[in-house]
Design a protein around this motif. Sequence first.
Motif, PDB file in Angstrom:
ATOM      1  N   UNK A  53     -35.801  90.274  62.353  1.00 49.23           N
ATOM      2  CA  UNK A  53     -36.771  90.166  61.314  1.00 49.23           C
ATOM      3  C   UNK A  53     -37.524  91.736  61.367  1.00 49.23           C
ATOM      4  N   UNK A  54     -37.894  92.150  59.960  1.00 49.30           N
ATOM      5  CA  UNK A  54     -38.706  93.194  60.139  1.00 49.30           C
ATOM      6  C   UNK A  54     -39.617  93.005  59.083  1.00 49.30           C
ATOM      7  N   UNK A  55     -40.383  94.046  58.709  1.00 52.67           N
ATOM      8  CA  UNK A  55     -41.445  94.122  57.904  1.00 52.67           C
ATOM      9  C   UNK A  55     -41.482  95.341  56.833  1.00 52.67           C
ATOM     10  N   UNK A  56     -41.780  94.978  55.492  1.00 53.91           N
ATOM     11  CA  UNK A  56     -42.067  96.285  54.781  1.00 53.91           C
ATOM     12  C   UNK A  56     -42.821  96.064  53.753  1.00 53.91           C
ATOM     13  N   UNK A  57     -43.365  97.002  53.132  1.00 56.04           N
ATOM     14  CA  UNK A  57     -44.313  96.703  51.900  1.00 56.04           C
ATOM     15  C   UNK A  57     -43.384  96.495  50.857  1.00 56.04           C
ATOM     16  N   UNK A  58     -43.875  95.492  49.870  1.00 52.98           N
ATOM     17  CA  UNK A  58     -43.012  95.254  48.819  1.00 52.98           C
ATOM     18  C   UNK A  58     -42.890  96.146  47.746  1.00 52.98           C
ATOM     19  N   UNK A  59     -43.530  97.254  48.019  1.00 58.39           N
ATOM     20  CA  UNK A  59     -43.301  98.303  47.024  1.00 58.39           C
ATOM     21  C   UNK A  59     -42.408  99.535  47.451  1.00 58.39           C
ATOM     22  N   UNK A  60     -41.904  99.140  48.495  1.00 57.76           N
ATOM     23  CA  UNK A  60     -41.236 100.341  49.323  1.00 57.76           C
ATOM     24  C   UNK A  60     -39.707  99.909  49.689  1.00 57.76           C
ATOM     25  N   UNK A  61     -39.306  98.678  48.990  1.00 57.80           N
ATOM     26  CA  UNK A  61     -37.970  98.230  49.355  1.00 57.80           C
ATOM     27  C   UNK A  61     -36.578  99.017  48.824  1.00 57.80           C
ATOM     28  N   UNK A  62     -35.711  99.152  49.340  1.00 57.97           N
ATOM     29  CA  UNK A  62     -34.786  99.973  49.107  1.00 57.97           C
ATOM     30  C   UNK A  62     -33.416  98.906  49.122  1.00 57.97           C
ATOM     31  N   UNK A  63     -32.595  98.806  47.942  1.00 59.98           N
ATOM     32  CA  UNK A  63     -31.595  97.996  47.594  1.00 59.98           C
ATOM     33  C   UNK A  63     -30.415  98.633  47.373  1.00 59.98           C
ATOM     34  N   UNK A  64     -29.351  98.182  47.459  1.00 59.74           N
ATOM     35  CA  UNK A  64     -27.881  98.598  46.860  1.00 59.74           C
ATOM     36  C   UNK A  64     -27.887  98.859  45.426  1.00 59.74           C
ATOM     37  N   UNK A  65     -28.667  98.309  44.718  1.00 56.75           N
ATOM     38  CA  UNK A  65     -28.661  98.297  43.190  1.00 56.75           C
ATOM     39  C   UNK A  65     -29.795  99.430  42.770  1.00 56.75           C
ATOM     40  N   UNK A  66     -30.519 100.315  43.876  1.00 56.92           N
ATOM     41  CA  UNK A  66     -31.248 101.381  43.230  1.00 56.92           C
ATOM     42  C   UNK A  66     -30.490 102.365  43.062  1.00 56.92           C
ATOM     43  N   UNK A  67     -29.496 102.757  43.429  1.00 62.62           N
ATOM     44  CA  UNK A  67     -28.611 103.819  43.218  1.00 62.62           C
ATOM     45  C   UNK A  67     -28.180 104.229  41.874  1.00 62.62           C
ATOM     46  N   UNK A  68     -28.121 105.702  41.547  1.00 61.08           N
ATOM     47  CA  UNK A  68     -27.885 106.013  40.272  1.00 61.08           C
ATOM     48  C   UNK A  68     -27.057 107.366  40.255  1.00 61.08           C
ATOM     49  N   UNK A  69     -26.302 107.527  39.187  1.00 58.28           N
ATOM     50  CA  UNK A  69     -25.850 109.049  39.269  1.00 58.28           C
ATOM     51  C   UNK A  69     -26.766 110.129  39.288  1.00 58.28           C
ATOM     52  N   UNK A  70     -26.416 110.988  40.047  1.00 60.18           N
ATOM     53  CA  UNK A  70     -27.283 112.293  40.561  1.00 60.18           C
ATOM     54  C   UNK A  70     -28.166 111.966  42.027  1.00 60.18           C
ATOM     55  N   UNK A  71     -28.340 110.579  42.388  1.00 65.09           N
ATOM     56  CA  UNK A  71     -28.748 110.482  43.542  1.00 65.09           C
ATOM     57  C   UNK A  71     -28.144 111.113  44.715  1.00 65.09           C
ATOM     58  N   UNK A  72     -28.818 111.524  45.728  1.00 65.47           N
ATOM     59  CA  UNK A  72     -28.348 112.348  46.891  1.00 65.47           C
ATOM     60  C   UNK A  72     -27.999 111.292  47.926  1.00 65.47           C
ATOM     61  N   UNK A  73     -27.064 111.276  48.616  1.00 63.85           N
ATOM     62  CA  UNK A  73     -26.625 110.410  49.728  1.00 63.85           C
ATOM     63  C   UNK A  73     -26.805 111.196  50.946  1.00 63.85           C
ATOM     64  N   UNK A  74     -27.341 110.452  51.831  1.00 57.76           N
ATOM     65  CA  UNK A  74     -27.819 111.092  53.184  1.00 57.76           C
ATOM     66  C   UNK A  74     -27.144 110.301  54.276  1.00 57.76           C
ATOM     67  N   UNK A  75     -25.934 110.851  54.913  1.00 63.19           N
ATOM     68  CA  UNK A  75     -25.370 110.314  55.920  1.00 63.19           C
ATOM     69  C   UNK A  75     -25.922 110.272  57.275  1.00 63.19           C
ATOM     70  N   UNK A  76     -26.273 109.285  57.931  1.00 59.57           N
ATOM     71  CA  UNK A  76     -27.018 109.273  59.227  1.00 59.57           C
ATOM     72  C   UNK A  76     -25.949 109.235  60.318  1.00 59.57           C
ATOM     73  N   UNK A  77     -24.834 109.139  59.974  1.00 60.33           N
ATOM     74  CA  UNK A  77     -23.742 109.170  61.123  1.00 60.33           C
ATOM     75  C   UNK A  77     -22.394 109.538  60.408  1.00 60.33           C
ATOM     76  N   UNK A  78     -21.490 109.953  61.397  1.00 61.06           N
ATOM     77  CA  UNK A  78     -20.387 110.472  60.946  1.00 61.06           C
ATOM     78  C   UNK A  78     -19.294 109.326  60.265  1.00 61.06           C
TER      79      UNK A  78
END
Length: 184
Positions: A127-152
């Motif tokens: 269980x974690x916490x987050x501010x409701x305005x700061x949520x990241x979901x799978x559906x937020x990605x759009x063409x042109x967004x940059x991907x950041x890989x945190x692992x190989x």
Amino acid sequence: MALALSGLTPITDERVLVGTNTADDAGIIQVTPDLALVQTVDVFAPIVDDAYTFGRIAAINSLSDIYAMGGTPLSALNVVGFPQDLPNEVLSEMLQGGQDEVNKAGAVLLGGHTYQSTELRYGLSITGQIHPDEIITNQGAKPGDKLIFTKSLGSGTIIHAMVSRGTIMSELYNAAVETMTISN
């Protein structure tokens, strides 16, 4: 999985900010206007031979679901399927690996549930916490967004090869374990 979920009654509770409809690894429910809880659970079979390392990998995997949504982990519960014929030392080492990673994340391990199983399984509900305005979901990605890989990339493929074929080069195995034991 999507087919099985499609038969369930849709979630209509207005407090649910992320549910089964987005195919994310965690769900989010709003508690107050400024606070929402991020919840996830992951359980899987051992992918390494060392119990302590397996515990670490399981915890890191579960914690990453919280991080992926933009949340901060608060608490965790162990979920263990444990065969009768395994020594208790395996359970202790596995749980210690999980607890150490939960502690590193600044969360608290509150306990958990163990059930008898024919095969070893381990994971955590986080269980974690987050501010409701700061949520990241799978559906937020759009063409042109940059991907950041945190692992190989490729550790899952390496582990699958090890499990299905029985052997892989030690350099590949060690690289995969090193990647899987890095927290996001």
